[in-house]
Structures are given as C-alpha cells and as structure tokens.
Design a protein around this motif. Structure first.
Motif, PDB file in Angstrom:
ATOM      1  N   SER A  61       0.811  -1.261   0.057  1.00  0.00           N
ATOM      2  CA  SER A  61       0.026  -0.077   0.052  1.00  0.00           C
ATOM      3  C   SER A  61       0.746   1.169   0.083  1.00  0.00           C
ATOM      4  O   SER A  61       0.631   2.346  -0.882  1.00  0.00           O
ATOM      5  CB  SER A  61      -0.971   0.024   1.198  1.00  0.00           C
ATOM      6  N   PHE A  62       1.837   1.305   0.799  1.00  0.00           N
ATOM      7  CA  PHE A  62       2.778   2.602   0.916  1.00  0.00           C
ATOM      8  C   PHE A  62       3.566   2.580  -0.367  1.00  0.00           C
ATOM      9  O   PHE A  62       3.908   3.591  -0.692  1.00  0.00           O
ATOM     10  CB  PHE A  62       3.684   2.465   2.350  1.00  0.00           C
ATOM     11  N   GLY A 111      -5.214  -9.011   0.979  1.00  0.00           N
ATOM     12  CA  GLY A 111      -5.308  -7.668   1.788  1.00  0.00           C
ATOM     13  C   GLY A 111      -5.082  -6.207   1.061  1.00  0.00           C
ATOM     14  O   GLY A 111      -5.722  -5.158   0.902  1.00  0.00           O
ATOM     15  N   ALA A 112      -4.037  -6.477   0.083  1.00  0.00           N
ATOM     16  CA  ALA A 112      -3.870  -5.357  -0.939  1.00  0.00           C
ATOM     17  C   ALA A 112      -5.212  -4.983  -1.666  1.00  0.00           C
ATOM     18  O   ALA A 112      -5.581  -3.878  -1.855  1.00  0.00           O
ATOM     19  CB  ALA A 112      -2.868  -5.407  -1.966  1.00  0.00           C
ATOM     20  N   PHE A 113      -5.626  -6.070  -2.126  1.00  0.00           N
ATOM     21  CA  PHE A 113      -7.028  -5.716  -2.923  1.00  0.00           C
ATOM     22  C   PHE A 113      -8.062  -5.157  -2.069  1.00  0.00           C
ATOM     23  O   PHE A 113      -8.773  -4.109  -2.405  1.00  0.00           O
ATOM     24  CB  PHE A 113      -7.800  -7.165  -3.133  1.00  0.00           C
ATOM     25  N   ALA A 114      -8.253  -5.554  -0.690  1.00  0.00           N
ATOM     26  CA  ALA A 114      -9.288  -4.685   0.194  1.00  0.00           C
ATOM     27  C   ALA A 114      -8.845  -3.133   0.392  1.00  0.00           C
ATOM     28  O   ALA A 114      -9.607  -2.411   0.226  1.00  0.00           O
ATOM     29  CB  ALA A 114      -9.079  -5.511   1.402  1.00  0.00           C
ATOM     30  N   VAL A 115      -7.435  -3.236   0.549  1.00  0.00           N
ATOM     31  CA  VAL A 115      -7.126  -1.598   0.918  1.00  0.00           C
ATOM     32  C   VAL A 115      -7.302  -0.922  -0.664  1.00  0.00           C
ATOM     33  O   VAL A 115      -7.943   0.203  -0.329  1.00  0.00           O
ATOM     34  CB  VAL A 115      -5.661  -1.662   1.141  1.00  0.00           C
ATOM     35  N   VAL A 150      -9.677  -1.145  -2.573  1.00  0.00           N
ATOM     36  CA  VAL A 150     -11.022  -1.113  -2.810  1.00  0.00           C
ATOM     37  C   VAL A 150     -11.756  -0.196  -1.486  1.00  0.00           C
ATOM     38  O   VAL A 150     -12.350   0.939  -1.879  1.00  0.00           O
ATOM     39  CB  VAL A 150     -11.944  -2.382  -2.720  1.00  0.00           C
ATOM     40  N   LEU A 151     -11.119  -0.144  -0.341  1.00  0.00           N
ATOM     41  CA  LEU A 151     -11.817   0.488   0.604  1.00  0.00           C
ATOM     42  C   LEU A 151     -11.312   1.877   0.922  1.00  0.00           C
ATOM     43  O   LEU A 151     -11.864   2.717   1.332  1.00  0.00           O
ATOM     44  CB  LEU A 151     -11.553  -0.426   1.987  1.00  0.00           C
ATOM     45  N   TRP A 152      -9.943   1.885   0.425  1.00  0.00           N
ATOM     46  CA  TRP A 152      -9.266   3.343   0.781  1.00  0.00           C
ATOM     47  C   TRP A 152      -8.814   4.032  -0.436  1.00  0.00           C
ATOM     48  O   TRP A 152      -8.402   5.179  -0.283  1.00  0.00           O
ATOM     49  CB  TRP A 152      -8.210   3.189   1.941  1.00  0.00           C
ATOM     50  N   MET A 153      -8.545   3.370  -1.423  1.00  0.00           N
ATOM     51  CA  MET A 153      -7.794   3.904  -2.597  1.00  0.00           C
ATOM     52  C   MET A 153      -8.872   4.024  -3.862  1.00  0.00           C
ATOM     53  O   MET A 153      -8.569   4.417  -4.923  1.00  0.00           O
ATOM     54  CB  MET A 153      -6.647   3.207  -3.265  1.00  0.00           C
TER      55      MET A 153
END
Length: 107
Positions: A18-19, A69-73, A75-78
């Motif tokens: 994510s970062f 987890g990267a998929f969820a991040v 979708v949810l935050w990006m």
C-alpha cells in the motif's frame, strides 16, 4: 508460533504494498521509508516462519494474505473498482490460504 509470524508477515506485506503505491515510484520520502522498513520486517518474519513451515505453504499463505489484503485496501481506501470477478478472484485466493492452513503444513 510460525503461523503467527506468517500472519504478521502477510499483514506487513499489505502495508508495504500500500505504501509503495503511495510512494509514487519512490519519489515521496515518508511512504518510501515505510515501504522499505515494513518490507524488511515482512521478509524477516517470513524467514522465521519458514524455519518450521514448508516453503510452498509459507510462501503461498504469505502472498495470499498480501494479495487479498492489498485488494481490500485498494477497494476500501484507494477507490479501486469492485466487480463480481474481482471479488470471486479474492475469494478463491482466500480459499487457497485456508486450504493450505488445513493441509497440515507443519513439519
């Protein structure tokens, strides 16, 4: 304990991925530093888990946690798209993680 190490390593993989996205190709200092530090920590915990777990199990679970987890991040935050096929793909990866754990991969 190896499964705890592996789970934490997978969670840190989500953080560094994510970062890495936020670092804009390593042009922003703070996200770049967070990427590198969490990457080193994730690899270190994966190495600890691999002392007891088979390579195939450990690596599959680690990458699976990171991918879902990267998929969820994303979708949810990006603001990334959620489509039925993307959800199905994430569910299949998650199913693979569960099956690897249930396969009794400890040595």
């Amino acid at each position: 304990m190896p499964w705890l190490y592996l789970t934490l390593a997978g969670c840190l993989e989500i953080v560094w991925a994510s970062f890495m996205k936020k670092s804009a190709g390593f042009t922003l200092l703070l996200p770049s530093i967070i990427t590198l530090v969490t990457m080193i920590a994730s690899f270190s915990l994966l190495a600890l888990a691999m002392r007891s777990l088979p390579l195939g199990t450990a690596y599959t679970v680690w990458t699976g946690i990171g991918a879902v987890g990267a998929f969820a991040v994303g979708v949810l935050w990006m603001g990334e798209a959620v489509t039925p096929l993307r959800l199905l793909a994430a569910l299949l990866i998650l199913s693979g993680i569960v099956l690897m754990k249930l396969s009794g991969g400890e040595q």
